[in-house]
Design an enzyme around this catalytic site. Structure first.
Site, PDB file in Angstrom:
ATOM      1  N   LYS A  13       0.837  -1.215   0.000  1.00 28.19           N
ATOM      2  CA  LYS A  13       0.000   0.000   0.000  1.00 28.19           C
ATOM      3  C   LYS A  13       0.869   1.261   0.000  1.00 28.19           C
ATOM      4  O   LYS A  13       0.616   2.197  -0.758  1.00 28.19           O
ATOM      5  CB  LYS A  13      -0.927   0.044   1.235  1.00 28.19           C
ATOM      6  CG  LYS A  13      -1.919  -1.102   1.326  1.00 28.19           C
ATOM      7  CD  LYS A  13      -2.894  -0.920   2.482  1.00 28.19           C
ATOM      8  CE  LYS A  13      -2.262  -0.891   3.854  1.00 28.19           C
ATOM      9  NZ  LYS A  13      -1.633  -2.164   4.275  1.00 28.19           N
TER      10      LYS A  13
ATOM     11  N   ARG B 190      -9.700   0.808   8.896  1.00 30.56           N
ATOM     12  CA  ARG B 190      -9.254  -0.546   9.237  1.00 30.56           C
ATOM     13  C   ARG B 190     -10.332  -1.325   9.978  1.00 30.56           C
ATOM     14  O   ARG B 190     -10.117  -2.488  10.299  1.00 30.56           O
ATOM     15  CB  ARG B 190      -8.025  -0.446  10.132  1.00 30.56           C
ATOM     16  CG  ARG B 190      -6.714  -0.850   9.470  1.00 30.56           C
ATOM     17  CD  ARG B 190      -5.662  -0.747  10.537  1.00 30.56           C
ATOM     18  NE  ARG B 190      -4.390  -1.314  10.241  1.00 30.56           N
ATOM     19  CZ  ARG B 190      -3.374  -0.661   9.698  1.00 30.56           C
ATOM     20  NH1 ARG B 190      -3.518   0.567   9.256  1.00 30.56           N
ATOM     21  NH2 ARG B 190      -2.210  -1.249   9.569  1.00 30.56           N
TER      22      ARG B 190
ATOM     23  N   ARG C  67      11.597  -5.086   4.101  1.00 29.48           N
ATOM     24  CA  ARG C  67      11.456  -3.656   4.435  1.00 29.48           C
ATOM     25  C   ARG C  67      12.399  -3.302   5.588  1.00 29.48           C
ATOM     26  O   ARG C  67      13.036  -2.252   5.559  1.00 29.48           O
ATOM     27  CB  ARG C  67      10.006  -3.346   4.820  1.00 29.48           C
ATOM     28  CG  ARG C  67       9.813  -1.931   5.351  1.00 29.48           C
ATOM     29  CD  ARG C  67       8.400  -1.459   5.224  1.00 29.48           C
ATOM     30  NE  ARG C  67       7.505  -2.082   6.192  1.00 29.48           N
ATOM     31  CZ  ARG C  67       6.172  -2.002   6.137  1.00 29.48           C
ATOM     32  NH1 ARG C  67       5.593  -1.342   5.152  1.00 29.48           N
ATOM     33  NH2 ARG C  67       5.411  -2.583   7.042  1.00 29.48           N
TER      34      ARG C  67
ATOM     35  N   ARG D  65      10.884  -0.218  12.066  1.00 28.49           N
ATOM     36  CA  ARG D  65       9.631  -0.096  12.803  1.00 28.49           C
ATOM     37  C   ARG D  65       9.550  -1.152  13.894  1.00 28.49           C
ATOM     38  O   ARG D  65       9.911  -2.303  13.661  1.00 28.49           O
ATOM     39  CB  ARG D  65       8.447  -0.278  11.840  1.00 28.49           C
ATOM     40  CG  ARG D  65       8.140   0.937  11.020  1.00 28.49           C
ATOM     41  CD  ARG D  65       7.098   0.659   9.967  1.00 28.49           C
ATOM     42  NE  ARG D  65       5.889   0.010  10.495  1.00 28.49           N
ATOM     43  CZ  ARG D  65       4.754  -0.110   9.806  1.00 28.49           C
ATOM     44  NH1 ARG D  65       4.686   0.367   8.579  1.00 28.49           N
ATOM     45  NH2 ARG D  65       3.717  -0.706  10.328  1.00 28.49           N
TER      46      ARG D  65
ATOM     47  N   ARG E  22      -0.727  -8.463  13.795  1.00 26.13           N
ATOM     48  CA  ARG E  22      -1.259  -7.540  12.779  1.00 26.13           C
ATOM     49  C   ARG E  22      -2.139  -8.296  11.786  1.00 26.13           C
ATOM     50  O   ARG E  22      -3.177  -7.797  11.354  1.00 26.13           O
ATOM     51  CB  ARG E  22      -0.101  -6.825  12.051  1.00 26.13           C
ATOM     52  CG  ARG E  22       0.599  -5.797  12.952  1.00 26.13           C
ATOM     53  CD  ARG E  22       1.976  -5.445  12.433  1.00 26.13           C
ATOM     54  NE  ARG E  22       1.964  -4.570  11.272  1.00 26.13           N
ATOM     55  CZ  ARG E  22       3.030  -4.355  10.507  1.00 26.13           C
ATOM     56  NH1 ARG E  22       4.177  -4.963  10.755  1.00 26.13           N
ATOM     57  NH2 ARG E  22       2.951  -3.520   9.487  1.00 26.13           N
TER      58      ARG E  22
END
Ligand code: AMP
Length: 193
Positions: free
Chosen positions: A13, A88, A127, A139, A150
């Site tokens: 995204k 969400r 990432r 992160r 998640r």
């Protein structure tokens, strides 16, 4: 252009939103980025959100709807925006409908990036590696343990958001497993750009 990008963590995204920002010259409104900025700045919202975010859970609807309501009202969002990571939950989607109606705005497209869940951990790990290589800070929720939570949040709370928009006949789906440029082209086709 007012657009929502849906998809699980690691679906791409953020990557695709950045490209749409370039093409349409409209801001990317990422609740995750805004919350991380609040955590970094040590604001009251940030302090409330940090532990939940680090563990991979969802911050309260009240907090994120408030953040989005303020952000959409800013001048740069008048010409349009790309929502990334919001809504969400179905409650957030309903709150967004109310907000937009009040501002006399409507959504142009809702695009869902479909990805194989088995690929997500590798993408998240990639990432993290790229962030380290670029000298950044990884992160706190980009790890296998938080990803599990998640994904659970995604399945339980966010997958119904797709059904919410599909029920309105507004949902477009794109194969998020394709190469990045192909995904971009498919999104352009889906939104008629
Ligand atoms: P993201 O950058 O979109 O992956 O978001 C990172 C984290 O921020 C999520 O795992 C949640 O803890 C929190 N978050 C971001 N957007 C929302 C939202 N719309 N509702 C609830 N929590 C959110």
């Amino acid at each position: 252009m007012r657009l929502i990008l849906l998809g699980p963590p690691g679906a791409g995204k953020g990557t695709q939103a950045a490209r749409l920002v370039e093409k349409f010259n409209i801001p990317q409104l990422s609740t995750g980025d805004m919350l991380r900025a609040a955590v970094k700045a040590g604001t009251e919202t940030g302090l409330k959100a940090k532990a939940v975010m680090d563990a991979g859970g969802l911050v309260s609807d009240e907090i994120v709807v408030g953040i989005i309501a303020d952000r959409i009202a800013e001048p740069d969002a008048r010409r349009g925006f790309i929502l990334d990571g919001f809504p969400r939950t179905v409650a957030q989607a309903e709150a967004l409908d109310v907000l937009l109606a009040r501002m006399d705005m409507r959504l142009d497209a809702i695009v869902e990036l479909k990805v194989d869940e088995k690929a997500l951990l590798a993408r998240i790990e990639n990432r993290a590696r790229e962030t380290i290589a670029a000298g950044g800070t990884v992160r706190a929720d980009d790890n296998a343990e938080a990803l599990k939570v998640r994904l659970d949040s995604y399945r339980a709370q966010t997958a119904p958001v797709s059904a919410y928009y599909a029920g309105k006949g507004a949902l477009k789906t794109v194969d998020g497993m394709a190469p990045i440029d192909d995904v971009t082209a498919a999104i352009h086709r889906a939104i008629g750009a």
